[in-house]
Design an enzyme around this catalytic site. Structure first.
Site, PDB file in Angstrom:
ATOM      1  N   HIS A  14       0.903  -1.066  -0.073  1.00 19.32           N
ATOM      2  CA  HIS A  14      -0.086  -0.072  -0.064  1.00 19.32           C
ATOM      3  C   HIS A  14       0.969   1.398   0.074  1.00 19.32           C
ATOM      4  CE1 HIS A  14      -3.640   2.297   1.643  1.00 19.32           C
ATOM      5  NE2 HIS A  14      -2.738   3.090   1.289  1.00 19.32           N
ATOM      6  N   HIS A  16       1.429   5.524  -1.581  1.00 17.09           N
ATOM      7  CA  HIS A  16       1.208   6.565  -2.443  1.00 17.09           C
ATOM      8  C   HIS A  16       2.496   7.336  -2.806  1.00 17.09           C
ATOM      9  CE1 HIS A  16      -3.073   6.588  -0.770  1.00 17.09           C
ATOM     10  NE2 HIS A  16      -2.430   6.092   0.544  1.00 17.09           N
ATOM     11  N   LEU A  17       2.431   7.122  -4.488  1.00 11.94           N
ATOM     12  CA  LEU A  17       3.544   7.763  -5.138  1.00 11.94           C
ATOM     13  C   LEU A  17       3.286   9.256  -5.583  1.00 11.94           C
ATOM     14  CD1 LEU A  17       5.124   5.078  -7.093  1.00 11.94           C
ATOM     15  CD2 LEU A  17       6.017   5.751  -5.007  1.00 11.94           C
ATOM     16  N   ASN A  42      -5.190   7.069  -5.993  1.00  9.32           N
ATOM     17  CA  ASN A  42      -6.036   8.286  -5.407  1.00  9.32           C
ATOM     18  C   ASN A  42      -5.380   9.573  -5.893  1.00  9.32           C
ATOM     19  OD1 ASN A  42      -4.106   7.943  -3.493  1.00  9.32           O
ATOM     20  ND2 ASN A  42      -5.417   8.947  -1.926  1.00  9.32           N
ATOM     21  N   HIS A 137     -10.365   0.832   2.166  1.00  9.72           N
ATOM     22  CA  HIS A 137     -10.266   1.844   3.205  1.00  9.72           C
ATOM     23  C   HIS A 137     -11.599   1.575   4.020  1.00  9.72           C
ATOM     24  CE1 HIS A 137      -8.705   5.637   4.791  1.00  9.72           C
ATOM     25  NE2 HIS A 137      -9.835   5.465   5.561  1.00  9.72           N
ATOM     26  N   LEU A 220      -4.865   8.962   8.240  1.00  8.88           N
ATOM     27  CA  LEU A 220      -6.183   8.200   8.283  1.00  8.88           C
ATOM     28  C   LEU A 220      -6.137   6.789   8.028  1.00  8.88           C
ATOM     29  CD1 LEU A 220      -8.732  10.832   6.830  1.00  8.88           C
ATOM     30  CD2 LEU A 220      -8.726  10.142   9.106  1.00  8.88           C
ATOM     31  N   ASP A 248       1.601   2.572   3.531  1.00  8.86           N
ATOM     32  CA  ASP A 248       0.601   3.847   3.451  1.00  8.86           C
ATOM     33  C   ASP A 248       1.548   5.031   3.280  1.00  8.86           C
ATOM     34  OD1 ASP A 248      -1.677   4.987   2.875  1.00  8.86           O
ATOM     35  OD2 ASP A 248      -2.343   5.228   4.868  1.00  8.86           O
ATOM     36  N   HIS A 252       2.707  14.396   1.829  1.00  9.17           N
ATOM     37  CA  HIS A 252       2.042  15.881   1.665  1.00  9.17           C
ATOM     38  C   HIS A 252       2.976  16.983   1.806  1.00  9.17           C
ATOM     39  CE1 HIS A 252      -2.057  14.408   1.327  1.00  9.17           C
ATOM     40  NE2 HIS A 252      -1.745  13.443   2.472  1.00  9.17           N
ATOM     41  N   ALA A 264      -4.047  14.442   5.995  1.00 12.92           N
ATOM     42  CA  ALA A 264      -3.821  13.178   6.628  1.00 12.92           C
ATOM     43  C   ALA A 264      -2.671  12.589   5.823  1.00 12.92           C
ATOM     44  CB  ALA A 264      -5.047  12.580   6.650  1.00 12.92           C
TER      45      ALA A 264
HETATM   46  C1  NCD Z   1      -3.575   8.754   2.420  1.00 11.70           C
HETATM   47  C2  NCD Z   1      -3.335   9.816   1.407  1.00 11.70           C
HETATM   48  O1  NCD Z   1      -2.690  11.105   1.670  1.00 11.70           O
HETATM   49  O2  NCD Z   1      -3.505   9.626   0.157  1.00 11.70           O
HETATM   50  N1  NCD Z   1      -3.707   9.409   3.547  1.00 11.70           N
HETATM   51  C3  NCD Z   1      -3.531   9.003   4.796  1.00 11.70           C
HETATM   52  O3  NCD Z   1      -3.605   9.403   5.767  1.00 11.70           O
HETATM   53  N2  NCD Z   1      -3.346   7.411   5.013  1.00 11.70           N
HETATM   54  C4  NCD Z   1      -5.048   8.273   2.060  1.00 11.70           C
HETATM   55  C5  NCD Z   1      -5.184   7.129   2.697  1.00 11.70           C
HETATM   56  O4  NCD Z   1      -4.549   6.022   2.535  1.00 11.70           O
HETATM   57  O5  NCD Z   1      -6.042   7.080   3.504  1.00 11.70           O
HETATM   58 ZN    ZN Z   2      -3.430   5.241   1.824  1.00 14.84          ZN
END
Ligand code: NCD
Ligand code: ZN
Length: 347
Positions: A14, A16-17, A42, A137, A220, A248, A252, A264
């Site tokens: 899991h 996010h890039l 996302n 999620h 989150l 995860d 940001h 988050a």
């Molecule tokens: C994630 C994100 O910033 O894309 N944020 C997070 O707090 N985990 C989205 C997600 O996986 O809930």
């Molecule tokens: Zn995530």
């Protein structure tokens, strides 16, 4: 005392890039130690079709440093309009490895997610038939439900129904944060598994809120009481095949997190394995680290276990990590728990 560990190269189930200016930094940070990752869809707008997934994968591969190898496992963002035929085509041809379900409004960029769960039934039926995993999620979005209860309530009101309606569907409950989720996943059949993040194993809600609010610990699902962190720890060091690493890691920009309405997400790609080695050692479970980071996830997803290895070495002083990663858009703070680790991945 063990001070050197050689394990199968890990995967991140899991991740996010993001896109564009973030990619050269996020991709290479993960590719330094991970072989593969499930890439979250996302983006803005989200990755909802195979053409977008293919183009996104190309953008990822384009920035990968030539001395690294990395296989991004693409996903589609499930909407109420997702076409079951496209899901089938994407999965059987290997273009995608999973589908991601965000309840609309649950987290960052989830507005296009699912509101009416009846509408996604045809897609879930096809996924069950072809063995395509659904990454969930797992939080309700009802504003009358306390944010600390949203995962627990999701299990009883949504997840249980999805599992009853689709008993053969493979489900990954993502980034679990509660004892209830640990118990639910443990007692489920072999089609149910969960990812656990580095930060949920490292911090509790006191770390987030006591003595000042720490925006870089805000993610989150939000971190919970210590009793829940301990339940997560127990689950991952048990070696149970149902639990595997999904960092995860979610970058940001600092000004988006250190704000009156902060985003988050914790950015853990830089130091995840070092932090995990410390945590597993504290639990006297270093021999279970490899199952969590490198074996259980691959088996659940029906993928080969990586053939190469990485070495993690324990030094006699705390390992230092960059405090921030600089991108052309601004800085991203690297997750820093309230403890040090002496472990270091040998690159
Ligand atoms: C994630 C994100 O910033 O894309 N944020 C997070 O707090 N985990 C989205 C997600 O996986 O809930
Ligand atoms: Zn995530």
């Amino acid at each position: 005392m063990v001070n050197e560990l050689t394990i199968v190269r890990p995967d991140d189930w899991h991740l996010h890039l993001r896109d564009e200016d973030f990619l050269p930094f996020t991709v290479n940070e993960t590719a330094k130690s991970f072989a593969r990752a499930i890439i979250m869809p996302n983006l803005v707008p989200p990755i909802t079709n195979l053409i977008d997934a293919r183009n996104y994968k190309q953008r990822i591969m384009k920035v990968l440093k030539t001395n690294l190898s990395f296989n991004p496992l693409m996903t589609l963002y499930l909407t109420e309009e997702t076409n079951p035929r496209e899901v089938k085509e994407g999965f059987v041809t290997g273009q995608i490895s999973a589908i991601k379900l965000y309840p609309a409004g649950a987290t960052t960029n989830s507005q296009s997610g699912v509101r009416n769960f009846e509408k996604i039934k045809p897609v879930l039926e096809v996924m069950a038939e072809i063995g395509c995993p659904l990454c969930i999620h797992g939080e309700v979005t009802d504003s009358s439900i306390d944010i600390f209860d949203r995962e627990r309530v999701f299990i009883n009101t949504v997840l249980e129904k999805i599992r009853t309606d689709h008993p053969t569907l493979k489900i990954v409950m993502e980034h679990i944060t509660t004892k209830e989720a640990v118990d639910y996943v443990s007692s489920g059949n072999e089609n149910l598994a969960a990812t656990v993040t580095t930060h949920h194993l490292s911090i509790n809600r006191n770390d987030l809120l006591s003595g000042g609010i720490r925006p870089h610990f805000y993610c989150l699902p939000v971190v919970k009481r210590e009793v829940h962190r301990l339940a997560l720890l127990e689950a991952v060091v048990s070696g149970s095949s149902k639990f595997f690493l999904g960092t995860d890691s979610a970058p940001h920009l600092d000004h988006d997190k250190e704000s009156s309405c902060g985003c988050a997400g914790c950015f853990t790609a830089t130091n995840t394995l070092e932090i995990l080695a410390h945590i597993f050692e504290e639990q006297k479970a270093l021999n279970k680290l490899e199952l969590f980071t490198s074996i259980n996830g691959a088996k659940f997803y029906g993928k080969n276990i990586n053939t190469d290895k990485i070495k993690i070495v324990k030094k006699n002083k705390p390992t230092s990590f960059p405090e921030k990663i600089s991108t052309p858009l601004g800085e991203i703070t690297v997750f820093k728990p309230n403890f040090e680790t002496k472990w270091q991945v040998q690159i």
